[in-house]
Design a protein around this motif. Structure first.
Motif, PDB file in Angstrom:
ATOM      1  N   LEU A 109       1.937   1.729  -3.504  1.00 38.88           N
ATOM      2  CA  LEU A 109       0.812   2.193  -4.310  1.00 38.88           C
ATOM      3  C   LEU A 109       0.572   3.682  -4.104  1.00 38.88           C
ATOM      4  O   LEU A 109       0.348   4.428  -5.075  1.00 38.88           O
ATOM      5  CB  LEU A 109      -0.452   1.402  -3.957  1.00 38.88           C
ATOM      6  CG  LEU A 109      -0.544  -0.016  -4.515  1.00 38.88           C
ATOM      7  CD1 LEU A 109      -1.597  -0.828  -3.765  1.00 38.88           C
ATOM      8  CD2 LEU A 109      -0.874   0.002  -6.002  1.00 38.88           C
ATOM      9  N   LYS A 110       0.621   4.128  -2.872  1.00 37.19           N
ATOM     10  CA  LYS A 110       0.465   5.558  -2.590  1.00 37.19           C
ATOM     11  C   LYS A 110       1.577   6.362  -3.250  1.00 37.19           C
ATOM     12  O   LYS A 110       1.328   7.415  -3.858  1.00 37.19           O
ATOM     13  CB  LYS A 110       0.482   5.795  -1.077  1.00 37.19           C
ATOM     14  CG  LYS A 110      -0.756   5.327  -0.341  1.00 37.19           C
ATOM     15  CD  LYS A 110      -0.622   5.591   1.152  1.00 37.19           C
ATOM     16  CE  LYS A 110      -1.857   5.137   1.913  1.00 37.19           C
ATOM     17  NZ  LYS A 110      -1.696   5.333   3.386  1.00 37.19           N
TER      18      LYS A 110
ATOM     19  N   GLU B  55       0.828  -1.210   0.000  1.00 33.58           N
ATOM     20  CA  GLU B  55       0.000   0.000   0.000  1.00 33.58           C
ATOM     21  C   GLU B  55       0.863   1.260   0.000  1.00 33.58           C
ATOM     22  O   GLU B  55       0.540   2.240  -0.690  1.00 33.58           O
ATOM     23  CB  GLU B  55      -0.944   0.017   1.202  1.00 33.58           C
ATOM     24  CG  GLU B  55      -1.873   1.217   1.183  1.00 33.58           C
ATOM     25  CD  GLU B  55      -3.074   1.078   2.093  1.00 33.58           C
ATOM     26  OE1 GLU B  55      -4.088   1.769   1.851  1.00 33.58           O
ATOM     27  OE2 GLU B  55      -2.999   0.272   3.044  1.00 33.58           O
TER      28      GLU B  55
ATOM     29  N   TYR C 201      -6.741   1.579  -5.197  1.00 29.42           N
ATOM     30  CA  TYR C 201      -5.845   2.523  -5.851  1.00 29.42           C
ATOM     31  C   TYR C 201      -5.935   2.458  -7.381  1.00 29.42           C
ATOM     32  O   TYR C 201      -5.053   2.963  -8.069  1.00 29.42           O
ATOM     33  CB  TYR C 201      -4.404   2.274  -5.394  1.00 29.42           C
ATOM     34  CG  TYR C 201      -4.187   2.656  -3.945  1.00 29.42           C
ATOM     35  CD1 TYR C 201      -3.867   3.962  -3.589  1.00 29.42           C
ATOM     36  CD2 TYR C 201      -4.349   1.712  -2.931  1.00 29.42           C
ATOM     37  CE1 TYR C 201      -3.691   4.311  -2.258  1.00 29.42           C
ATOM     38  CE2 TYR C 201      -4.182   2.057  -1.603  1.00 29.42           C
ATOM     39  CZ  TYR C 201      -3.854   3.361  -1.273  1.00 29.42           C
ATOM     40  OH  TYR C 201      -3.685   3.709   0.050  1.00 29.42           O
TER      41      TYR C 201
ATOM     42  N   ARG D 127       0.984   6.442  -7.020  1.00 30.75           N
ATOM     43  CA  ARG D 127      -0.158   7.293  -7.352  1.00 30.75           C
ATOM     44  C   ARG D 127       0.174   8.762  -7.130  1.00 30.75           C
ATOM     45  O   ARG D 127      -0.148   9.624  -7.972  1.00 30.75           O
ATOM     46  CB  ARG D 127      -1.360   6.863  -6.509  1.00 30.75           C
ATOM     47  CG  ARG D 127      -2.664   7.534  -6.868  1.00 30.75           C
ATOM     48  CD  ARG D 127      -3.047   7.362  -8.325  1.00 30.75           C
ATOM     49  NE  ARG D 127      -3.442   5.999  -8.663  1.00 30.75           N
ATOM     50  CZ  ARG D 127      -3.392   5.506  -9.889  1.00 30.75           C
ATOM     51  NH1 ARG D 127      -2.940   6.238 -10.884  1.00 30.75           N
ATOM     52  NH2 ARG D 127      -3.762   4.261 -10.145  1.00 30.75           N
TER      53      ARG D 127
END
Length: 400
Positions: free
Chosen positions: A169-170, A166, A207, A173
């Motif tokens: 992914l953050k 995660e 996401y 993004r």
């Protein structure tokens, strides 16, 4: 070729030998199966119990596959002598792609010479510098190499660590990535660990990321009717890669399965597809037959997992250090590369065929004997092999 170059190569080989990490091949002089004949160092052993093939369902010497392969030569010839888009596509190639896609619940699939080629092909045509790939740290070398060929930004998360995934992914993004793809093995083959696809797919949805899964060590025996890890967990993933070289007959060939538009673009841009010969007709025909056997193979899958439990319990009772798991891959942890080779040699002396795994296949200090169950093994075979492990383990000091 210069003498200096050959000297450097010889020194590298000598270093590999000195570290106890030289890999040596043994000759199988029989068909692949649960019991094989092996020639090594001038010694030939018959009826050896084979514990290191990816022959999960025991189909590598199945009479039905051999029969259809033989029959294929009259109808479809020996080889294609061409790549697919020139003159290397027969009706059976498309039949296999469509049959495989239906089996996996995808719109279409595309064939490759091997799954290594499929993983080398999947990223570069689909993702560019504006995109990002987030890869599990224990992914197969073919995924790693495929990502290297792609211009997308690269991130790596610790094996099955969803907090780390995660975070990546953050990061991807927030960096403005246009598209994000999570790439993971369905089963991590050195350890037999199952990927946490429920959490991976949940994070992907959160996401707006794609999920690509290499299902080589799952297709054919994990999940309902052997449809793989996504089916095992009841989740959906975007792109699947896999092989015919393990549970699906054990020959050769790989594939990518996914949405129609993805497969269509790969036919236009995937370099290992565009520049490699088509799969031989005999292999294609046999793969079609293998899918029929797999789809109706609940008895084989039951036997495979019965064997796995019996084998794991037997090794644990002898005192071997095992990695936890439910998969038919059962690693026996030894730590030292030399010890893993000594153990493999002793086991061969006792009629058991295994291979020592050590760096660079696994991290230094994590050498092991990776045993693999298959449905063709009988309880008699397993008891024979357990006796061999007991004797060899005590001889090399792996157990007391």
């Amino acid at each position: 070729m210069t003498a200096a170059f050959l000297t450097q190569i010889s020194e590298t080989l000598a270093s590999i030998e000195a570290e106890g990490m030289m890999k040596r091949e043994r000759l199988i002089t029989s068909p692949q199966g649960g019991r094989i004949t092996v020639e090594h160092a001038g010694q030939q052993r018959e009826n050896v119990v084979n514990l290191c093939a990816n022959n999960y369902l025991g189909l590598a010497d199945h009479p039905a596959l051999i029969a259809v392969a033989k029959d294929s030569y009259d109808a479809h010839g020996f080889g294609m002598a061409s790549v697919r888009f020139i003159c290397g596509t027969q009706d059976i190639h498309r039949q296999l792609e469509q049959r495989l896609a239906a089996f996996l619940g995808k719109e279409d699939s595309i064939l490759f010479a091997a799954c290594f080629d499929a993983n080398a092909a999947v990223f570069e045509p689909l993702l560019g510098p504006e995109d990002a790939i987030i890869s599990d740290a224990l992914n197969h070398a073919s995924i790693i190499d495929g990502i290297r060929l792609c211009k997308a930004r690269r991130y790596r998360y610790s094996n099955s660590d969803m907090d780390d995934l995660e975070a990546k992914l953050k990061e991807a993004r927030n960096s403005g990535a246009r598209h994000i793809m999570i790439a993971t093995d369905g089963v991590f083959s050195m350890d037999g660990y199952l990927a946490n696809l429920p959490d991976v797919t949940n994070l992907a949805q959160k996401y707006a990321a794609l999920v690509m899964v290499d299902d080589c060590h799952a297709t054919g025996f994990m999940g309902p009717q052997g449809r793989g890890m996504a089916a095992h967990y009841g989740v959906d993933v975007d792109i699947l890669t896999g092989t015919f070289g393990k549970a699906l007959g054990g020959a050769i060939g790989g594939y990518i399965a996914g949405p129609q538009a993805v497969i269509d673009l790969l036919r236009q841009r995937a370099r290992p597809y565009l520049f490699s010969n088509s799969l031989p007709p005999a292999m294609v025909i046999a793969a079609l037959a293998a899918l029929d056997l797999v789809e109706a193979g609940d008895d084989l899958r039951w036997q495979l997992f019965e064997n796995t439990k019996y084998w794991r319990d037997g090794l644990a009772s002898l005192g071997f250090d095992l990695l936890d798991g439910e998969h038919p891959i059962v690693p026996v942890m030894l730590g030292d590369a030399r010890l893993s080779q000594q153990m493999a040699t002793k086991l061969f002396d006792h009629g058991v065929y295994v291979a020592g795994f050590f760096f660079p296949v696994v991290p230094k200090g994590a050498a092991r004997i990776r045993t693999q169950m298959n449905a063709a093994l009988t309880k008699t075979d397993l008891d024979f092999a357990l006796d061999g492990f007991a004797k060899a383990g005590r001889a090399v000091g792996a157990i007391s």
